[in-house]
Design an enzyme around this catalytic site. Sequence first.
Site, short mmCIF file in Angstrom:
data_model
loop_
_atom_site.label_atom_id
_atom_site.label_comp_id
_atom_site.label_asym_id
_atom_site.label_seq_id
_atom_site.Cartn_x
_atom_site.Cartn_y
_atom_site.Cartn_z
N ASP A 67 40.12 -66.14 62.07
CA ASP A 67 40.50 -66.31 60.67
C ASP A 67 42.00 -66.52 60.49
O ASP A 67 42.79 -66.29 61.40
CB ASP A 67 40.01 -65.12 59.83
CG ASP A 67 40.18 -63.77 60.53
OD1 ASP A 67 40.97 -63.70 61.48
OD2 ASP A 67 39.54 -62.80 60.13
N ASN A 136 34.65 -51.11 56.15
CA ASN A 136 33.47 -51.42 55.33
C ASN A 136 32.44 -52.26 56.08
O ASN A 136 31.52 -52.80 55.48
CB ASN A 136 33.90 -52.13 54.04
CG ASN A 136 34.56 -53.47 54.31
OD1 ASN A 136 34.66 -53.89 55.46
ND2 ASN A 136 35.02 -54.13 53.27
N HIS A 138 33.05 -55.09 57.79
CA HIS A 138 33.28 -56.55 57.85
C HIS A 138 33.59 -56.99 59.28
O HIS A 138 34.09 -56.20 60.10
CB HIS A 138 34.36 -57.01 56.86
CG HIS A 138 35.77 -56.62 57.19
ND1 HIS A 138 36.66 -56.14 56.25
CD2 HIS A 138 36.48 -56.67 58.34
CE1 HIS A 138 37.83 -55.93 56.82
NE2 HIS A 138 37.75 -56.23 58.10
N GLU A 143 33.27 -60.13 54.34
CA GLU A 143 33.18 -58.83 53.67
C GLU A 143 31.72 -58.54 53.30
O GLU A 143 30.89 -59.45 53.33
CB GLU A 143 34.05 -58.85 52.40
CG GLU A 143 35.54 -59.08 52.63
CD GLU A 143 36.28 -57.86 53.17
OE1 GLU A 143 35.63 -56.86 53.56
OE2 GLU A 143 37.52 -57.90 53.21
#
Length: 255
Positions: A67, A136, A138, A143
Site C-alpha cells: 500500500d 482491528n 485489517h 479495514e
Amino acid sequence: MLVIIKEDYDKLSAEAAKIVADRLRKKPNLVLGLATGSTPLGLYKELIRLHQNEGLDFSKVTTFNLDEYVGLAPTHDQSYHYFMKTNFFEHVNLAKRFVHLPDGMTKDVNAFCQWYEERISEFGGIDLQILGIGQNGHIAFNEPGSSLGSRTRIKTLTKNTRQANARFFEQNEEVPKYAITMGVGTIMDAKELLLVANGEGKADAIKGACEGPISAMAPASIIQMHRNAIVVTDKSAGAKLQGSYVDSWENVVFD
Ligand code: F6R
C-alpha cells in the site's frame, strides 16, 4: 495454517527472516510482497544482516508493496516509498526495476490499480507475501468491512486511522485521506502468506485472524482459507490462541 509463537520480538523477527531467506535461497527470482509498519522492521533488519554477513542475494528478486498513501510524494518522510527505501531497499542489492509500490501521486488511480494487478500477474504472482495486522484486524489498508474478494484499489482511511496517523504530520490537514492498497483477494492470491505480529495490543486481532469466524469485519480472518499461511507472533500477541502452534517452522510439513 502454521502458527509459530516465539519468546519475544527479536526471536519472532529472526524466525520470519529465516522463512524469507529459505524461500529466497530456493528461488533466487522470488516475487516478494512487502509490508510497512513497525512490526516488520525487525524482519527487514535481520534480512539486511543476512545480506551483509551471509551474502543473501536479492539481485533477482521482484517486490510488490501492499500500500501507499495518496498524495504523498515518494520523497515525503511519511510515505511508504520513503519508509521502504530507508529501512530496507537501500541496504540490500535489489534491482530498482524490480521494485514496485503503489504510486500515490498517480493522475489516474483506477488505471494504475489495474496496471499494478497486471504487473503482479506478469511476474507470475507473488510467491511470499509479508503481512502485518492492525488492532482491528485489517491487512494492508483493508479495514473492517472491506470485501474479502477485493483487488488493488483506492480506499478512504477511517477516522481512527487518520487520528492515529496525525502524530506524524505537522498539520491535521496534511494527514492523508486516501490510500492505494492491494485488495484482500490480491493478498489471498499470493502463494504463501507470512503474517507477523507482536505485543499484547495485537492479541485480539491474532485470535480473530487465526481462530475467529471468517468475516469482512475482521479481514485478516480470511487467511484461514489460505493453504500456505504462516503466522509468527511473540508470546504477547499469541497469548489468546487456543489452537495448536509450534515454536519453529523447521521440519514442519504442511499443505
Ligand atoms: C502496512 C500495512 C498495515 C500494517 C498494520 C500493522 O503496509 O499494510 O496493514 O501492517 O497496520 O502496523 P504495525 O506493524 O505498525 O502495527
